[in-house]
Design a protein around this motif. Structure first.
Motif, PDB file in Angstrom:
ATOM      1  N   ALA A  60       5.805  -6.399  -7.263  1.00  0.00           N
ATOM      2  CA  ALA A  60       5.906  -5.045  -6.712  1.00  0.00           C
ATOM      3  C   ALA A  60       5.112  -4.908  -5.422  1.00  0.00           C
ATOM      4  N   GLY A  61       3.872  -5.431  -5.400  1.00  0.00           N
ATOM      5  CA  GLY A  61       3.057  -5.336  -4.185  1.00  0.00           C
ATOM      6  C   GLY A  61       3.660  -6.138  -3.034  1.00  0.00           C
ATOM      7  N   GLY A  62       4.129  -7.332  -3.365  1.00  0.00           N
ATOM      8  CA  GLY A  62       4.733  -8.175  -2.333  1.00  0.00           C
ATOM      9  C   GLY A  62       5.990  -7.558  -1.741  1.00  0.00           C
ATOM     10  N   GLU A  63       6.810  -6.907  -2.601  1.00  0.00           N
ATOM     11  CA  GLU A  63       8.021  -6.259  -2.103  1.00  0.00           C
ATOM     12  C   GLU A  63       7.677  -5.111  -1.166  1.00  0.00           C
ATOM     13  N   SER A  64       6.699  -4.305  -1.526  1.00  0.00           N
ATOM     14  CA  SER A  64       6.289  -3.181  -0.688  1.00  0.00           C
ATOM     15  C   SER A  64       5.763  -3.662   0.662  1.00  0.00           C
ATOM     16  N   PHE A  65       4.941  -4.734   0.630  1.00  0.00           N
ATOM     17  CA  PHE A  65       4.427  -5.283   1.890  1.00  0.00           C
ATOM     18  C   PHE A  65       5.550  -5.894   2.740  1.00  0.00           C
ATOM     19  N   ALA A  66       6.513  -6.494   2.074  1.00  0.00           N
ATOM     20  CA  ALA A  66       7.614  -7.114   2.816  1.00  0.00           C
ATOM     21  C   ALA A  66       8.415  -6.067   3.591  1.00  0.00           C
ATOM     22  N   LEU A  67       8.730  -4.948   2.938  1.00  0.00           N
ATOM     23  CA  LEU A  67       9.480  -3.888   3.628  1.00  0.00           C
ATOM     24  C   LEU A  67       8.650  -3.272   4.754  1.00  0.00           C
ATOM     25  N   SER A  68       7.353  -3.098   4.522  1.00  0.00           N
ATOM     26  CA  SER A  68       6.479  -2.553   5.571  1.00  0.00           C
ATOM     27  C   SER A  68       6.374  -3.519   6.748  1.00  0.00           C
ATOM     28  N   ALA A  69       6.265  -4.819   6.456  1.00  0.00           N
ATOM     29  CA  ALA A  69       6.182  -5.814   7.533  1.00  0.00           C
ATOM     30  C   ALA A  69       7.453  -5.805   8.380  1.00  0.00           C
ATOM     31  N   LEU A  70       8.600  -5.629   7.716  1.00  0.00           N
ATOM     32  CA  LEU A  70       9.872  -5.601   8.447  1.00  0.00           C
ATOM     33  C   LEU A  70       9.960  -4.372   9.347  1.00  0.00           C
ATOM     34  N   THR A  71       9.671  -3.199   8.811  1.00  0.00           N
ATOM     35  CA  THR A  71       9.811  -1.972   9.602  1.00  0.00           C
ATOM     36  C   THR A  71       8.771  -1.899  10.722  1.00  0.00           C
ATOM     37  N   LYS A  72       7.526  -2.331  10.441  1.00  0.00           N
ATOM     38  CA  LYS A  72       6.504  -2.307  11.489  1.00  0.00           C
ATOM     39  C   LYS A  72       6.860  -3.261  12.636  1.00  0.00           C
ATOM     40  N   THR A  73       7.427  -4.389  12.296  1.00  0.00           N
ATOM     41  CA  THR A  73       7.787  -5.365  13.333  1.00  0.00           C
ATOM     42  C   THR A  73       8.947  -4.866  14.181  1.00  0.00           C
ATOM     43  N   LEU A  74       9.987  -4.323  13.551  1.00  0.00           N
ATOM     44  CA  LEU A  74      11.177  -3.917  14.298  1.00  0.00           C
ATOM     45  C   LEU A  74      11.065  -2.545  14.939  1.00  0.00           C
ATOM     46  N   PHE A  75      10.278  -1.651  14.359  1.00  0.00           N
ATOM     47  CA  PHE A  75      10.144  -0.317  14.944  1.00  0.00           C
ATOM     48  C   PHE A  75       9.171  -0.293  16.130  1.00  0.00           C
ATOM     49  N   GLN A  76       8.556  -1.418  16.453  1.00  0.00           N
ATOM     50  CA  GLN A  76       7.718  -1.423  17.656  1.00  0.00           C
ATOM     51  C   GLN A  76       8.575  -1.383  18.922  1.00  0.00           C
ATOM     52  N   PHE A  77       9.877  -1.663  18.759  1.00  0.00           N
ATOM     53  CA  PHE A  77      10.795  -1.526  19.890  1.00  0.00           C
ATOM     54  C   PHE A  77      11.258  -0.074  19.930  1.00  0.00           C
TER      55      PHE A  77
END
Length: 219
Positions: free
Chosen positions: A168-185
Motif C-alpha cells: 500500500a505504501g509503495g503504491e501510494s509513493f509510486a503514484l506520487s512520484a509519477l505525478t510529481k515528475t510529470l506535473f513539473q511541466f
C-alpha cells in the motif's frame, strides 16, 4: 675545195636554224595577266585533309555554362532542405524513494528530446532508473507500452508484471512520484494512466486510481 664549201654551207644553215629557235618567245607563266588556273585537288586529298583536322566537339568547353533544366547530381542540399529536428536537453526533477520506502526523494536527471511526446517518455524512463543505491525506483519493473500528449493531457498505457507489485505504501509513493515528475511541466494538466489499454480502479489493489489524475486531485 668544193667539199669544203659544202661543209661551210651546212654549218651556216644550222646556225640560222638555231638562231630562229632562240628567238621564239617563251610561254608566259600560268598566272600572268591576273588569271589563275584552278588548283586540282583529288577526292583522296580532301578526305586526308579533312581527317587531319580535330573535331570541334571532341573536347568539352570548360567555360561553357550548363543548359537550363540540367540537374547537377553532386549538388549539396541547401540548409533549408534539412528535415530532422535537433534534440533539446533539459534538467528535471525525478522522484524515487529510500530503501525503507519511508519517503519520496527528488533527484536531478538530464533528458534529451525532439518533441513533447519524447520529452515525457524520457522523463518516465528517468523515473524507472536510478544510479544511486540510496534512491529506489518505484517504476523500474513497469513496462511503458505507449505515450501520447494531446490538449494538455498525457495518456500513457503500461503493462504491470507480477514482480512490479508493491504494498500500500509503495503504491501510494509510486503514484506520487509519477505525478510529481510529470506535473513539473507546466503544459501538462492531466494524466490518464491505462493498464494494458484499459482503465482500472486501482494500479496495485490498494489505492484508487483516478481517471484522469489532475494537478488538483493528485495533491
Amino acid at each position: 675545195m668544193n667539199k669544203k664549201m659544202g661543209l661551210i654551207g651546212i654549218a651556216s644553215a644550222l646556225l640560222i636554224m638555231l638562231a630562229g629557235c632562240g628567238g621564239k618567245p617563251s610561254a608566259a607563266p600560268a598566272n600572268e595577266g591576273g588569271i589563275s588556273s584552278p588548283a586540282v585537288v583529288s577526292g583522296a586529298e580532301e578526305d586526308t585533309e579533312g581527317s587531319a583536322q580535330p573535331a570541334a566537339s571532341a573536347a568539352p568547353d570548360p567555360t561553357a555554362q550548363p543548359t537550363a533544366g540540367t540537374a547537377d547530381s553532386t549538388a549539396e542540399p541547401s540548409p533549408g532542405d534539412a528535415t530532422s529536428e535537433e534534440k533539446q536537453s533539459k534538467s528535471i526533477d525525478v522522484y524515487y524513494t529510500d530503501p525503507q520506502m519511508m519517503d519520496l526523494k527528488p533527484a536531478k536527471a538530464t533528458i534529451a528530446y525532439k518533441n513533447d511526446t519524447e520529452k515525457y517518455t524520457e522523463a518516465f524512463k528517468a523515473l524507472q532508473n536510478s544510479d544511486n543505491a540510496d534512491l529506489i525506483s518505484l517504476w523500474g519493473k513497469m513496462e511503458l507500452k505507449s505515450l501520447k500528449f494531446e490538449n494538455g493531457q498525457i495518456v500513457m498505457d503500461i503493462h504491470k508484471p507480477a514482480e512490479a507489485q508493491l504494498g500500500a505504501g509503495g503504491e501510494s509513493f509510486a503514484l506520487s512520484a509519477l505525478t510529481k515528475t510529470l506535473f513539473q511541466f507546466p503544459e501538462v494538466q492531466s494524466i490518464e494512466l491505462l493498464v494494458d489499454g484499459e482503465q482500472v480502479e486501482s494500479l496495485m489493489g490498494h489505492a484508487d486510481l483516478l481517471h484522469p489524475m489532475t494537478r488538483d486531485n493528485s495533491q
